[in-house]
Motif scaffolding. Structure first.
Motif, PDB file in Angstrom:
ATOM      1  N   SER A 274       0.830  -1.203   0.000  1.00 47.84           N
ATOM      2  CA  SER A 274       0.000   0.000   0.000  1.00 47.84           C
ATOM      3  C   SER A 274       0.865   1.254   0.000  1.00 47.84           C
ATOM      4  O   SER A 274       0.599   2.204  -0.748  1.00 47.84           O
ATOM      5  CB  SER A 274      -0.920  -0.016   1.221  1.00 47.84           C
ATOM      6  OG  SER A 274      -1.679   1.176   1.291  1.00 47.84           O
ATOM      7  N   PHE A 275       1.902   1.260   0.834  1.00 49.66           N
ATOM      8  CA  PHE A 275       2.790   2.430   0.901  1.00 49.66           C
ATOM      9  C   PHE A 275       3.498   2.648  -0.429  1.00 49.66           C
ATOM     10  O   PHE A 275       3.568   3.782  -0.938  1.00 49.66           O
ATOM     11  CB  PHE A 275       3.811   2.227   2.018  1.00 49.66           C
ATOM     12  CG  PHE A 275       4.862   3.309   2.069  1.00 49.66           C
ATOM     13  CD1 PHE A 275       4.575   4.536   2.636  1.00 49.66           C
ATOM     14  CD2 PHE A 275       6.126   3.075   1.536  1.00 49.66           C
ATOM     15  CE1 PHE A 275       5.540   5.537   2.667  1.00 49.66           C
ATOM     16  CE2 PHE A 275       7.085   4.071   1.568  1.00 49.66           C
ATOM     17  CZ  PHE A 275       6.796   5.303   2.137  1.00 49.66           C
ATOM     18  N   LEU A 276       4.017   1.566  -1.025  1.00 49.70           N
ATOM     19  CA  LEU A 276       4.735   1.681  -2.289  1.00 49.70           C
ATOM     20  C   LEU A 276       3.808   2.164  -3.410  1.00 49.70           C
ATOM     21  O   LEU A 276       4.176   3.044  -4.203  1.00 49.70           O
ATOM     22  CB  LEU A 276       5.355   0.334  -2.660  1.00 49.70           C
ATOM     23  CG  LEU A 276       6.172   0.295  -3.957  1.00 49.70           C
ATOM     24  CD1 LEU A 276       7.353   1.268  -3.870  1.00 49.70           C
ATOM     25  CD2 LEU A 276       6.662  -1.120  -4.237  1.00 49.70           C
ATOM     26  N   CYS A 277       2.599   1.590  -3.476  1.00 49.32           N
ATOM     27  CA  CYS A 277       1.645   1.988  -4.510  1.00 49.32           C
ATOM     28  C   CYS A 277       1.241   3.458  -4.352  1.00 49.32           C
ATOM     29  O   CYS A 277       1.142   4.200  -5.338  1.00 49.32           O
ATOM     30  CB  CYS A 277       0.402   1.099  -4.448  1.00 49.32           C
ATOM     31  SG  CYS A 277       0.646  -0.574  -5.078  1.00 49.32           S
ATOM     32  N   LEU A 278       1.007   3.874  -3.128  1.00 49.47           N
ATOM     33  CA  LEU A 278       0.621   5.261  -2.882  1.00 49.47           C
ATOM     34  C   LEU A 278       1.755   6.213  -3.249  1.00 49.47           C
ATOM     35  O   LEU A 278       1.523   7.255  -3.887  1.00 49.47           O
ATOM     36  CB  LEU A 278       0.232   5.447  -1.416  1.00 49.47           C
ATOM     37  CG  LEU A 278      -0.282   6.851  -1.034  1.00 49.47           C
ATOM     38  CD1 LEU A 278      -1.515   7.203  -1.837  1.00 49.47           C
ATOM     39  CD2 LEU A 278      -0.574   6.912   0.463  1.00 49.47           C
ATOM     40  N   LEU A 279       2.970   5.865  -2.868  1.00 47.02           N
ATOM     41  CA  LEU A 279       4.127   6.703  -3.185  1.00 47.02           C
ATOM     42  C   LEU A 279       4.309   6.846  -4.696  1.00 47.02           C
ATOM     43  O   LEU A 279       4.437   7.970  -5.219  1.00 47.02           O
ATOM     44  CB  LEU A 279       5.384   6.103  -2.556  1.00 47.02           C
ATOM     45  CG  LEU A 279       6.702   6.832  -2.858  1.00 47.02           C
ATOM     46  CD1 LEU A 279       6.669   8.250  -2.316  1.00 47.02           C
ATOM     47  CD2 LEU A 279       7.882   6.056  -2.285  1.00 47.02           C
ATOM     48  N   LEU A 280       4.298   5.722  -5.405  1.00 53.72           N
ATOM     49  CA  LEU A 280       4.462   5.768  -6.856  1.00 53.72           C
ATOM     50  C   LEU A 280       3.277   6.465  -7.523  1.00 53.72           C
ATOM     51  O   LEU A 280       3.453   7.204  -8.498  1.00 53.72           O
ATOM     52  CB  LEU A 280       4.615   4.348  -7.407  1.00 53.72           C
ATOM     53  CG  LEU A 280       5.905   3.616  -7.033  1.00 53.72           C
ATOM     54  CD1 LEU A 280       5.896   2.198  -7.580  1.00 53.72           C
ATOM     55  CD2 LEU A 280       7.129   4.373  -7.548  1.00 53.72           C
ATOM     56  N   GLY A 281       2.078   6.233  -6.981  1.00 51.08           N
ATOM     57  CA  GLY A 281       0.890   6.878  -7.542  1.00 51.08           C
ATOM     58  C   GLY A 281       0.975   8.391  -7.454  1.00 51.08           C
ATOM     59  O   GLY A 281       0.644   9.104  -8.418  1.00 51.08           O
ATOM     60  N   VAL A 282       1.427   8.897  -6.329  1.00 52.06           N
ATOM     61  CA  VAL A 282       1.574  10.355  -6.155  1.00 52.06           C
ATOM     62  C   VAL A 282       2.653  10.899  -7.087  1.00 52.06           C
ATOM     63  O   VAL A 282       2.489  11.968  -7.701  1.00 52.06           O
ATOM     64  CB  VAL A 282       1.896  10.685  -4.680  1.00 52.06           C
ATOM     65  CG1 VAL A 282       2.274  12.155  -4.535  1.00 52.06           C
ATOM     66  CG2 VAL A 282       0.701  10.368  -3.797  1.00 52.06           C
ATOM     67  N   LEU A 283       3.759  10.158  -7.221  1.00 52.26           N
ATOM     68  CA  LEU A 283       4.838  10.605  -8.104  1.00 52.26           C
ATOM     69  C   LEU A 283       4.359  10.669  -9.558  1.00 52.26           C
ATOM     70  O   LEU A 283       4.658  11.638 -10.274  1.00 52.26           O
ATOM     71  CB  LEU A 283       6.037   9.657  -7.984  1.00 52.26           C
ATOM     72  CG  LEU A 283       6.804   9.712  -6.656  1.00 52.26           C
ATOM     73  CD1 LEU A 283       7.919   8.669  -6.648  1.00 52.26           C
ATOM     74  CD2 LEU A 283       7.385  11.105  -6.419  1.00 52.26           C
ATOM     75  N   TYR A 284       3.634   9.642  -9.984  1.00 49.59           N
ATOM     76  CA  TYR A 284       3.095   9.656 -11.343  1.00 49.59           C
ATOM     77  C   TYR A 284       2.091  10.798 -11.513  1.00 49.59           C
ATOM     78  O   TYR A 284       2.036  11.449 -12.562  1.00 49.59           O
ATOM     79  CB  TYR A 284       2.408   8.317 -11.652  1.00 49.59           C
ATOM     80  CG  TYR A 284       3.324   7.272 -12.227  1.00 49.59           C
ATOM     81  CD1 TYR A 284       3.866   7.404 -13.497  1.00 49.59           C
ATOM     82  CD2 TYR A 284       3.636   6.126 -11.497  1.00 49.59           C
ATOM     83  CE1 TYR A 284       4.703   6.435 -14.025  1.00 49.59           C
ATOM     84  CE2 TYR A 284       4.478   5.155 -12.017  1.00 49.59           C
ATOM     85  CZ  TYR A 284       5.004   5.313 -13.280  1.00 49.59           C
ATOM     86  OH  TYR A 284       5.841   4.358 -13.805  1.00 49.59           O
ATOM     87  N   LEU A 285       1.290  11.037 -10.498  1.00 53.94           N
ATOM     88  CA  LEU A 285       0.298  12.109 -10.564  1.00 53.94           C
ATOM     89  C   LEU A 285       0.962  13.473 -10.714  1.00 53.94           C
ATOM     90  O   LEU A 285       0.576  14.280 -11.567  1.00 53.94           O
ATOM     91  CB  LEU A 285      -0.574  12.087  -9.310  1.00 53.94           C
ATOM     92  CG  LEU A 285      -1.638  13.190  -9.202  1.00 53.94           C
ATOM     93  CD1 LEU A 285      -2.627  13.093 -10.354  1.00 53.94           C
ATOM     94  CD2 LEU A 285      -2.356  13.096  -7.853  1.00 53.94           C
TER      95      LEU A 285
END
Length: 205
Positions: free
Chosen positions: A54-65
């Protein structure tokens, strides 16, 4: 045989039965404690794995956003991933990763309702079965979305052979790593779902 001998023998039999019952009860308690320990260990490992994902997905998701938004807002912004991926693909991946993070947190929330030392083995098994079902439902939806993303990414690469080769290699590594993590998580789920104290082989069934 005299009455006193009968009474003595009867008392001896009762004492032996009491000792046997006590021994059986102690064995049952130990088995129950051992099963609870295995359940708690499996539960902690599952929650830890979901938390990391969850932490990794959220971090990468924010970076992509952030990166996708900059690419959209600034036409000449071609740094990092923006040099090889269109803004809409970045936002596509961002949405996918953020949804994955939220879904993982939902499963964590459900797993945390398990109280190993307070619930019956069957209650623990039922909740774990439900969470495993949620996990598989997510995979049924996530895998087609991920495949579609790879197809769109290949098209968007516009024949960049270096990028395409990197994408293929990354896909293979990701598939191997994902399979390993999946098998390990399913092994922990099986430990939670089991209702006996027999040893569980590490080989997946």
């Amino acid at each position: 045989m005299e009455l006193d001998d009968l009474k003595s023998n009867w008392k001896s039999v009762n004492e032996r039965l009491a000792m046997l019952e006590k021994k059986v009860a102690e064995q049952e308690r130990r088995s129950r404690d051992e099963l609870n320990y295995h359940h708690r260990s499996a539960l902690e490992k599952l929650i830890g794995q979901y938390r990391r994902m969850s932490f990794l997905c959220l971090l990468l998701g924010v970076l992509y956003l952030v990166n996708g938004s900059l690419t959209l807002a600034v036409p000449d912004f071609e740094h990092g991933i923006s040099a090889v991926m269109s803004w809409w693909l970045q936002l596509y991946m961002s949405l996918f990763l953020i949804v994955a993070a939220v879904y993982d947190r939902m499963i964590i929330s459900r797993l945390r309702t398990i109280r190993i030392w307070e619930m019956s083995v069957m209650q623990v098994s039922n909740i774990a079965t439900h969470c495993r079902r949620l996990h598989h439902r997510w995979m049924m939806g996530a895998i087609p979305v991920a495949i579609l993303f790879l197809i769109l990414l290949y098209i968007d690469a516009r024949g960049d052979q270096f990028f395409v080769k990197g994408m293929i290699l990354g896909g293979i590594v990701g598939m191997v790593a994902g399979t390993f993590i999946y098998r390990r998580m399913m092994r922990e789920y099986r430990r939670l779902i089991r209702t006996d104290d027999l040893p569980l082989n590490d080989v997946d069934a």
